[in-house]
Design a protein around this motif. Structure first.
Motif, PDB file in Angstrom:
ATOM      1  N   ARG A 139      -2.676  -5.749  -6.416  1.00  0.00           N
ATOM      2  CA  ARG A 139      -3.142  -5.375  -5.073  1.00  0.00           C
ATOM      3  C   ARG A 139      -4.507  -4.739  -5.252  1.00  0.00           C
ATOM      4  O   ARG A 139      -4.630  -3.669  -5.833  1.00  0.00           O
ATOM      5  CB  ARG A 139      -2.155  -4.427  -4.406  1.00  0.00           C
ATOM      6  CG  ARG A 139      -0.796  -5.115  -4.195  1.00  0.00           C
ATOM      7  CD  ARG A 139       0.162  -4.269  -3.460  1.00  0.00           C
ATOM      8  NE  ARG A 139      -0.222  -4.244  -2.048  1.00  0.00           N
ATOM      9  CZ  ARG A 139       0.381  -3.489  -1.142  1.00  0.00           C
ATOM     10  NH1 ARG A 139       1.374  -2.708  -1.500  1.00  0.00           N
ATOM     11  NH2 ARG A 139       0.004  -3.506   0.103  1.00  0.00           N
ATOM     12  N   LEU A 142      -6.284  -0.925  -3.522  1.00  0.00           N
ATOM     13  CA  LEU A 142      -5.141  -0.439  -2.759  1.00  0.00           C
ATOM     14  C   LEU A 142      -5.282   1.021  -2.364  1.00  0.00           C
ATOM     15  O   LEU A 142      -4.851   1.425  -1.300  1.00  0.00           O
ATOM     16  CB  LEU A 142      -3.848  -0.629  -3.557  1.00  0.00           C
ATOM     17  CG  LEU A 142      -2.577  -0.249  -2.809  1.00  0.00           C
ATOM     18  CD1 LEU A 142      -2.370  -1.163  -1.614  1.00  0.00           C
ATOM     19  CD2 LEU A 142      -1.387  -0.290  -3.721  1.00  0.00           C
ATOM     20  N   TRP A 150     -12.270   3.105  -5.383  1.00  0.00           N
ATOM     21  CA  TRP A 150     -11.122   2.251  -5.119  1.00  0.00           C
ATOM     22  C   TRP A 150     -10.420   1.898  -6.427  1.00  0.00           C
ATOM     23  O   TRP A 150     -11.073   1.684  -7.449  1.00  0.00           O
ATOM     24  CB  TRP A 150     -11.562   0.946  -4.455  1.00  0.00           C
ATOM     25  CG  TRP A 150     -11.909   1.097  -3.012  1.00  0.00           C
ATOM     26  CD1 TRP A 150     -13.156   1.103  -2.477  1.00  0.00           C
ATOM     27  CD2 TRP A 150     -10.997   1.242  -1.921  1.00  0.00           C
ATOM     28  NE1 TRP A 150     -13.086   1.261  -1.119  1.00  0.00           N
ATOM     29  CE2 TRP A 150     -11.762   1.336  -0.743  1.00  0.00           C
ATOM     30  CE3 TRP A 150      -9.615   1.312  -1.826  1.00  0.00           C
ATOM     31  CZ2 TRP A 150     -11.199   1.485   0.507  1.00  0.00           C
ATOM     32  CZ3 TRP A 150      -9.047   1.460  -0.575  1.00  0.00           C
ATOM     33  CH2 TRP A 150      -9.830   1.547   0.578  1.00  0.00           C
ATOM     34  N   ASP A 152      -7.322  -0.701  -8.139  1.00  0.00           N
ATOM     35  CA  ASP A 152      -6.376  -1.812  -8.029  1.00  0.00           C
ATOM     36  C   ASP A 152      -5.042  -1.367  -8.614  1.00  0.00           C
ATOM     37  O   ASP A 152      -5.002  -0.525  -9.518  1.00  0.00           O
ATOM     38  CB  ASP A 152      -6.870  -3.028  -8.825  1.00  0.00           C
ATOM     39  CG  ASP A 152      -8.165  -3.606  -8.286  1.00  0.00           C
ATOM     40  OD1 ASP A 152      -8.551  -3.278  -7.152  1.00  0.00           O
ATOM     41  OD2 ASP A 152      -8.792  -4.405  -9.020  1.00  0.00           O
TER      42      ASP A 152
END
Length: 166
Positions: A139, A142, A150, A152
Motif C-alpha cells: 500500500r 499509506l 509518506w 509504504d
C-alpha cells in the motif's frame, strides 16, 4: 540464551510497554507515536493470543494479535504485533515468538494472520517470511509520521493449512 515463551500477563505490561516504545522510537516499526495505556491496549487485542519471551523475570520481546474486524465473517482473521527489545534483536527470539503465536492462533481457531509492515522495516519482513507469511502487496504512501514523510506498507499474510481449510 535460555528464555521461555509464555502467556503475557497484565503484570508484564511495564516491560512490554518499554519494548513497544523502543519500536515506536525506530520510526519504522509502527505509525503509533506513543504507548497506549494498558486498558486501551488490552481492549484492542485478543485475550487468547498474547505471548512474551521471558528470561528469568525479564521480558525480551512480545507478540499479540488484534481482531481485524467485528464482522463475523472475519472472526478467523487477526493482525500480528511483534516487538523485540533492542538488545535482543537478531537472536532468534522473534522467530520463536512468531512461530508460537501461529500455533496458538490455530488452537484458537484463526485461519489467517496478517501484518502491515512499514517497507523500511526489512528485519520484520524477513522474520514474517521465515515464519510462513507471504507478501500480498504494497500500500503506497499509506501513512505519514510527524516528519511528514509518506511511508509504504507491505501487506503480508499467513493462511493456516489446518484451520478453515474446508
Amino acid at each position: 540464551m535460555d528464555y521461555k515463551i509464555e502467556d503475557m500477563k497484565k503484570e508484564d505490561w511495564e516491560e512490554v510497554s518499554k519494548i513497544y516504545l523502543e519500536g515506536i522510537n525506530t520510526k519504522k516499526a509502527t505509525f503509533q507515536t506513543q504507548v497506549p495505556t494498558w486498558k486501551d491496549w488490552d481492549s484492542s487485542h485478543l485475550k487468547s493470543c498474547r505471548l512474551v519471551a521471558r528470561l528469568g523475570n525479564a521480558v525480551l520481546g512480545w507478540a499479540a494479535l488484534s481482531p481485524t474486524s467485528s464482522r463475523c465473517v472475519y472472526a478467523g482473521v487477526a493482525e500480528v504485533s511483534i516487538y523485540i527489545g533492542e538488545e535482543y534483536r537478531g537472536k532468534g527470539i522473534g522467530t520463536s515468538l512468531l512461530d508460537n503465536l501461529v500455533k496458538l492462533s490455530e488452537k484458537s481457531g484463526l485461519w489467517t494472520l496478517q501484518s502491515g509492515i512499514i517497507k523500511e522495516n526489512l528485519p520484520s519482513i524477513a522474520l514474517h517470511k521465515k515464519c510462513g507469511f507471504r507478501e500480498v502487496g504494497v500500500r503506497e504512501k499509506l501513512g505519514k509520521m510527524c516528519n511528514k514523510k509518506w511511508y509504504d506498507v507491505v501487506l503480508m499474510e499467513r493462511r493456516s493449512d489446518t484451520v478453515g481449510i474446508d
